[in-house]
Scaffold this active site. Structure first.
Site, PDB file in Angstrom:
ATOM      1  N   SER A 187       0.847  -1.189   0.000  1.00 33.85           N
ATOM      2  CA  SER A 187       0.000   0.000   0.000  1.00 33.85           C
ATOM      3  C   SER A 187       0.881   1.236   0.000  1.00 33.85           C
ATOM      4  CB  SER A 187      -0.898   0.005   1.240  1.00 33.85           C
ATOM      5  OG  SER A 187      -1.553   1.246   1.396  1.00 33.85           O
ATOM      6  N   TYR A 200      -0.992  -1.419  10.465  1.00 33.42           N
ATOM      7  CA  TYR A 200      -1.253  -1.538   9.029  1.00 33.42           C
ATOM      8  C   TYR A 200      -0.088  -0.997   8.214  1.00 33.42           C
ATOM      9  CZ  TYR A 200      -3.614  -1.155   4.528  1.00 33.42           C
ATOM     10  OH  TYR A 200      -3.948  -1.281   3.202  1.00 33.42           O
TER      11      TYR A 200
END
Length: 309
Positions: A187, A200
């Site tokens: 990401s 995350y």
């Protein structure tokens, strides 16, 4: 300013400019198709190659399944929601006359990880596993000290333990065949250590670094690795309860910040074997560039204003 200082300043400016150009260059749309999409080779029995896709029931994972089926790959589709997987597999079989196998598994569970790894190893040993797409993932919203520890541990299993185990299972057969591709879906959050997304963003940074290191080990082997770093993508990711409860809404962000899952996957597959880190979209490459040079204090100050946490 001394000559040495000037020299290092010029070198730094040149490297920064080259890095900026690399990140902001157009997508691979004008290049010939990736070798994984052109003339894909089957296994020893001449059957089509197989792609194993985790998190395949929706979003980027389902887009990978659709585009690879269109390219002639047989599929092993992995996710928790068996009904969704079965519907997708049935649709792809009818549309593209391929084989699509459904494997319902929760990659937060160690036993399920091993079960999927056994399938990956068998298919790889048979010489048919051409692509491994480690896409499964989820997000949480909140400060680390306030979130249930179990959810953070689940994230480590899904984002890190599962991809590493599946790569270890797939690689021996790929290396013997001297052909294969691995895509680890990271990401743009991997470029930013952000408050409210501590676990995350850390797991995504790990995937980027691990992919780059693994590619260096595999140089010349015929097997390639990619870390795919999408930004905001139209999918079910931001529709889940943690984001709804936080008050997050897509319309809070300008439309140009969003990409379709199909566009993200097309960029990834076209770049596989050419770019170890694939960042689809010029705006996302700019975000990653800023993440390399901007002071983190400033980044988090801006993030705190925009974040619901």
């Amino acid at each position: 300013m001394s000559i040495v200082t000037r020299l290092f300043t010029w070198i730094g400016a040149a490297m920064g400019g080259a890095f900026a150009w690399k990140l902001l260059q157009p997508e691979f749309v004008q290049r010939s198709p990736s070798r994984f999409l052109a003339g894909a080779e089957g296994g020893r029995d001449g059957r089509p190659p197989i792609a194993l896709v985790t998190g395949a029931s929706a979003g980027i994972g389902a887009a990978f399944a659709r585009q690879l089926a269109r390219a002639g790959y047989d599929l092993v589709l992995v996710a928790r929601r068996k009904e969704r997987l079965t519907a997708l597999a049935d649709s792809l079989r009818q549309q593209h006359a391929i084989e699509a196998h459904v494997l319902d598994a929760d990659l937060a569970d160690s036993d399920d990880i091993e079960r999927v790894a056994d399938v990956a190893a068998d298919v790889s040993e048979a010489g048919r596993l051409d692509l491994l797409i480690n896409n499964a993932g989820f997000g949480t919203v909140g400060k680390y000290a306030d979130l249930p520890f179990e959810s953070q541990l689940d994230m480590l299993h899904v984002h890190l333990a599962a991809p590493m185990r599946l790569m270890r299972a797939a690689l021996p057969g790929m290396l013997r065949r001297r052909r294969g591709g691995i895509i680890n879906v990271a990401s743009t959050a991997g470029w930013y250590p952000l408050a409210g997304n501590a676990t995350y963003s850390a797991t995504k940074r790990y995937l980027i670094n691990f992919s780059e290191s693994l590619q260096a080990e595999l140089e010349g082997s015929g097997v390639c690795v990619q870390a795919l770093c999408p930004g905001f993508t139209y999918s079910e990711f931001h529709d889940r309860e943690p984001y709804r409860a936080s008050g997050f809404r897509r319309e809070q962000l300008p439309a140009f910040m969003w990409q379709t899952a199909e566009a993200v996957v097309a960029a990834s597959l076209n770049a596989l074997g050419r770019e170890v880190v694939c960042i689809p979209g010029a705006h996302n490459r700019l975000i990653a560039l800023v993440g390399n040079f901007a002071p983190m204090g400033l980044v988090n100050a801006v993030w705190r204003r925009a974040s619901p946490v």
